[in-house]
Motif scaffolding. Sequence first.
Motif, short mmCIF file in Angstrom:
data_model
loop_
_atom_site.label_atom_id
_atom_site.label_comp_id
_atom_site.label_asym_id
_atom_site.label_seq_id
_atom_site.Cartn_x
_atom_site.Cartn_y
_atom_site.Cartn_z
N TRP A 1 0.87 -1.18 0.00
CA TRP A 1 0.00 0.00 0.00
C TRP A 1 0.90 1.23 0.00
O TRP A 1 1.51 1.56 1.00
N ALA A 2 0.98 1.91 -1.13
CA ALA A 2 1.86 3.06 -1.26
C ALA A 2 1.33 4.23 -0.46
O ALA A 2 0.13 4.54 -0.50
N TRP B 1 -2.28 6.34 4.79
CA TRP B 1 -1.47 7.19 5.68
C TRP B 1 -0.10 6.55 5.91
O TRP B 1 0.91 7.22 6.02
N GLY B 2 -0.10 5.21 5.98
CA GLY B 2 1.15 4.49 6.16
C GLY B 2 0.85 3.01 6.29
O GLY B 2 -0.31 2.60 6.43
N SER B 3 1.87 2.17 6.19
CA SER B 3 1.67 0.74 6.32
C SER B 3 2.93 0.07 6.81
O SER B 3 4.04 0.61 6.68
N ARG C 1 -6.49 7.39 6.20
CA ARG C 1 -7.26 8.57 6.61
C ARG C 1 -8.40 8.73 5.62
O ARG C 1 -8.18 8.82 4.41
N PHE C 2 -9.63 8.77 6.12
CA PHE C 2 -10.80 8.84 5.26
C PHE C 2 -11.22 10.29 5.06
O PHE C 2 -11.87 10.90 5.91
N SER D 1 8.25 2.61 6.33
CA SER D 1 8.20 3.87 7.07
C SER D 1 6.93 3.92 7.88
O SER D 1 5.85 3.61 7.39
N PRO D 2 7.00 4.30 9.14
CA PRO D 2 5.79 4.37 9.95
C PRO D 2 4.88 5.48 9.45
O PRO D 2 5.32 6.43 8.83
N ALA D 3 3.62 5.34 9.73
CA ALA D 3 2.69 6.40 9.37
C ALA D 3 3.04 7.66 10.12
O ALA D 3 3.38 7.61 11.29
#
Length: 474
Positions: free
Chosen positions: A388-389, A405-407, A415-416, A467-469
């Motif tokens: 998930w980019a 947002w991150g994965s 984020r919706f 990378s963390p969200a």
Amino acid sequence: MPDVRATASVLHLDLDAFFAAVEQRDKPSLRGKPVVVGGTGGRGVVATASYEARVHGVRSAMSTREARSRCPHAAYLAGRFPAYREASVVVMELLRSLSPLVEPLSLDEAFVDLAAAGLPDLEVDTVTAVAQEVRAELHRRTGGLTASVGLATSKFMAKVASDLDKPDGLVVVPPGSEPELLRPMHVSVIPGVGPATTERLRRAGLHQVADLERVSLEELVRLVGRAHGTSLHELCRAQDDRPVVAEREAKSVSVEGTYETDLTDRRLMEGLLTRQAGEVAARLAAGGQSGRTVSIKVRLHDFTTLSRSATLDSPTDRPAVVARVARALLADLDTSGGVRLLGVGVSGLADWVQDDLFGGTGVTGVDEEVVDLPTEVPVDPRRHRTAWAPGADVVHDHHGRGWVWGSGRGVVTVRFETAETPPGPVRSFAVDDPALRHWTRPDPLDPADGETTAAEAPTAVPTENPSPAPTPPS
């Protein structure tokens, strides 16, 4: 000496921090915050940074690693090219409604010839009012994007003018005032004066445009060669008669990818080249074009970049032919130390196709070139379907549309929110949650349905330690 227009009727428009601005427009929680678009992995390169990130020293073509050290609190996004193309199409259509002579330079930049626009006159007040109306209409049609605009008597001076008051600026260079504006500027303001030429001119004591203006044509030719010296001699005097060309003929079509870890498996490299060849061939076919010269680009582990090309007897747009030649070219290279980047391109474009009927490559000649440290921004490959980019558009069966947002570690955080909503909530899901899938907007250059499954969606390469969200803004 070239004939220069007597009116400031060349407009240069440059969308401000374009990729980042589109992301901020479509992601309300990022508005007014630093955003960096480009490669998000350890070997990524910054494509665009928002102005909020630039104040921390982040710049285009900087490594993502350095950008993160300078601005760790920025949102680092992989990029959404269909969204950028959609915005670009809106802008170019607006410009073409103004004048039949529009010369796009890229998705976010174009020249416009106002002399062909049917204006009542081309006085400074008139063209200034037109530019102001264009900027306001662009802002309205694109949902809030801004552009910096320059107006001048030539393409060179219009480009210089658009750089003087960024972002969201408008600068008009009245006819006759060009030399006065140019003289105090550094020589690098002139197109083609890069680091090597700048250093050569510095050693000759030439630092500002005014210094160049005092040097004879013969001396400039001796310093930098005939073609470049002649160009410098004219441009330092604001002499530029290049027309605005409505259709810029494509010289080549290419696809490339940069990889998170060095590639050493030859079969994997051949597979990647085959896929890239298919993408290149599809773009050729879509444009009704074909090409005779197939080339590959291979960047080694030490950043040395090798190029190989082969010329066919006749032009082709067949993926099998392009792939076969690309693989043959790769066979001649020593890649045992590892490969960072692979690319395939086709040039010598034509509007007809006549492949060898018996399936041979028909190669007539092979050329090679070695180039060190190229400057183009690499593109992350798409070799893991479940990744998930960061920044990618998604849709959830219950929560609706949002963005990644991150994965990492089996979890994707979303984020919706959309451009039409206020900042939205953040939710986390398992990466294989069947209710969550990628959402792809219709591409104006490649119309398609707006939704794809997660397995079909293009993604960036996952890393072992993603990378963390980023911390959601309060």
